[in-house]
Design a protein around this motif. Structure first.
Motif, short mmCIF file in Angstrom:
data_model
loop_
_atom_site.label_atom_id
_atom_site.label_comp_id
_atom_site.label_asym_id
_atom_site.label_seq_id
_atom_site.Cartn_x
_atom_site.Cartn_y
_atom_site.Cartn_z
N LYS A 164 0.80 -1.21 0.00
CA LYS A 164 0.00 0.00 0.00
C LYS A 164 0.84 1.28 0.00
O LYS A 164 0.58 2.22 -0.73
N ALA A 165 1.90 1.28 0.83
CA ALA A 165 2.70 2.50 0.96
C ALA A 165 3.42 2.84 -0.34
O ALA A 165 3.74 3.99 -0.60
N ARG B 23 5.93 16.48 -1.14
CA ARG B 23 4.47 16.55 -1.13
C ARG B 23 3.92 17.03 -2.48
O ARG B 23 2.95 16.49 -2.97
N ALA B 208 7.54 7.27 -0.47
CA ALA B 208 6.72 6.26 0.21
C ALA B 208 6.64 6.58 1.70
O ALA B 208 5.56 6.53 2.30
N ASN B 211 4.47 9.60 2.27
CA ASN B 211 3.06 9.22 2.10
C ASN B 211 2.53 8.53 3.34
O ASN B 211 1.40 8.76 3.75
N LYS B 212 3.39 7.69 3.92
CA LYS B 212 3.01 6.95 5.12
C LYS B 212 2.72 7.94 6.26
O LYS B 212 1.70 7.82 6.95
N GLU B 215 -0.46 9.87 5.57
CA GLU B 215 -1.64 9.04 5.79
C GLU B 215 -2.00 9.03 7.27
O GLU B 215 -3.17 9.13 7.65
N LYS B 221 -2.17 11.36 -0.43
CA LYS B 221 -0.85 10.95 -0.90
C LYS B 221 -0.27 11.94 -1.89
O LYS B 221 -1.02 12.64 -2.58
N GLU B 223 1.05 12.82 -5.33
CA GLU B 223 0.71 12.20 -6.60
C GLU B 223 1.17 13.08 -7.76
O GLU B 223 1.05 14.30 -7.68
#
Lengths: 195, 251
Positions: A164-165, B23, B208, B211-212, B215, B221, B223
């Motif tokens: 997912k990450a 970001r 990644a 994003n984690k 979240e 996220k 993008e």
């Protein structure tokens, strides 16, 4: 001839603009989702790169003659921006089929670092007119090779079960890393071929 | 709108919440290219911050004068002028940095962060807010470059801050400090990390991780939405029709 071929292969394989020099990463990541858009974008990049080199080479001589080299950056970016606009107008009027194929990508290319990059690299490397043209052509073809290869890789990624990450951009970058690694295999190829 | 926010918020948003690299995914080319060593990354960060700060001020001050139709060329001229100034300053005072950055120094002109901030912020906001926004975004860019290059330099060459002497020479010629060497990695460097593939890989992992973290804080996220992240998008006819690049096939 030998020099031209070595320049061409260097720009396409060993010093690929996207995968080794990191020029033009935005379109590489942004427009590589589908094969046909990747091809259209790269064709427009090849076209503009060669044209920009042909136009900026004499302008650079003019700047040099008046010892105004420090104006290179500002003059070149303006010339490229104007050139792209002009090409768009001319294509729209006289070559409609080519405009339909490339036209939509042209405005995106003005701020593409690969175009300004190739113009500046030609000058830094001290190439003459024909060498510059060949190097730009090679750079453009290398751009297309990388885009097309990567579009293929991304189409395969679509259906994969990814942690997912890593979904989305991270896995795209990791895939780009692997494609770039494959190009490391070409290191030394051109030097050995023409040694 | 944004002018009602406090100046402090304009500054801090560029650091984490709207970090331009992790970001907003802008300025990927220089991020990947100069993050092979920490000292060239810091040099690039400072140069880009200076350009961003100055160009944001001038563009914001001229925002009512520049006609809407020719705004992008006008921004490019302003940015290119500041890049030329920085280029001449770097050549004169830090020649080692000039050779380390090479063609990427003039390429600050086409760095999407700078044109992106001009278009998205400086053209709509007052001078002070734009200056603070430019400074915050520039420092966010520098911080991201610092993080990337720390990982790449330590793993890839087994050193940290190597070559920093040339940067510090601006302040004083007799600084002898020239970075650390990492004991084991210096003899057995993982060279792949300073080569091109390592750049892509470290950047991917960093996105990644960010994003984690995003979240966990309930943020979306990062993008890369094709044209949406491109500063030219608003001037591009495609976007005016409400389409993304990817939806338009070559005929």
């Amino acid at each position: 001839m030998k020099i031209a071929l070595s320049l061409l292969l260097t720009a396409i394989l060993t010093n690929n603009f996207i995968l080794c020099k990191f020029l033009g990463i935005c379109p590489f990541l942004g427009v590589s989702k589908k094969l046909n858009t990747a091809v259209g974008m790269s064709a427009a990049v090849i076209f503009v790169m060669v044209l920009a080199t042909a136009v900026t080479y004499p302008i650079n001589l003019l700047l040099k003659a008046n010892s105004l080299e420090y104006l290179q950056t500002i003059v070149f970016i303006l010339v490229i921006a104007a050139l792209v606009q002009l090409v768009e107008i001319v294509l729209k009027k006289y070559m409609v089929s080519l405009y339909n194929a490339l036209g939509i990508y042209l405005p995106l290319i003005t701020t593409n670092c690969a175009v300004l990059g190739v113009v500046l690299l030609n000058i830094d490397n001290g190439y003459n007119f024909w060498q510059s043209i060949v190097y730009s052509l090679g750079g453009g073809i290398g751009f297309m090779v990388a885009m097309v290869m990567f579009a293929g890789v991304r189409e395969r990624l679509e259906g994969c079960d990814i942690p997912k990450a890593l979904q989305g951009l991270p896995i795209t970058l990791v895939a780009a890393s692997l494609v770039s690694m494959s190009f490391l295999g070409f290191a030394g190829l051109v030097d050995n071929m023409f040694a | 709108m944004a002018e009602k926010k406090s100046i402090g918020k304009e500054f801090t948003k560029g650091l984490i919440a709207e970090n331009p690299v992790f970001r907003l995914v802008l300025g990927t080319c220089p991020t990947l290219a100069v993050s092979t060593s920490v000292s060239s990354a810091i040099g690039m960060g400072i140069a880009a911050t200076a350009v961003l700060f100055c160009s944001n001020i001038v563009i914001s001050a001229l925002r009512k004068v520049i006609p809407q139709k020719v705004r992008i060329p006008a921004y490019i001229v302003i940015i290119a002028s500041f890049v030329t100034i920085i280029q001449l300053l770097v050549k004169a005072f830090v020649p080692a940095l000039d050779s380390a950055l090479g063609v990427y120094l003039p390429l600050i002109v086409v760095n999407c962060i700078i044109l992106g901030r001009a278009e998205a912020f400086a053209s709509k906001n007052a001078v002070l807010a734009s200056a603070v926004d430019g400074l915050g975004m520039g420092i966010g860019f520098t911080a991201a470059l610092f993080l990337m290059s720390t990982v790449r330099e330590i793993l890839g060459s087994g050193t940290f801050l190597s070559g920093i002497k040339d940067l510090l020479a601006v302040f004083s010629g007799d600084i002898q400090f020239n970075g650390f060497t990492i004991p084991f990695l210096n003899e057995n460097p993982l060279t792949i990390f300073v080569l091109a593939p390592g750049g892509f890989f470290v950047f991917g992992i960093m996105i990644a991780l960010s994003n984690k973290l995003a979240e966990r804080n309930g943020k979306p996220k990062a993008e890369l939405n094709g044209c949406a992240s491109c500063p030219m998008a608003s001037s591009c006819a495609l976007i005016a029709d409400g389409k993304k690049c990817e939806e338009v096939d070559v005929k």
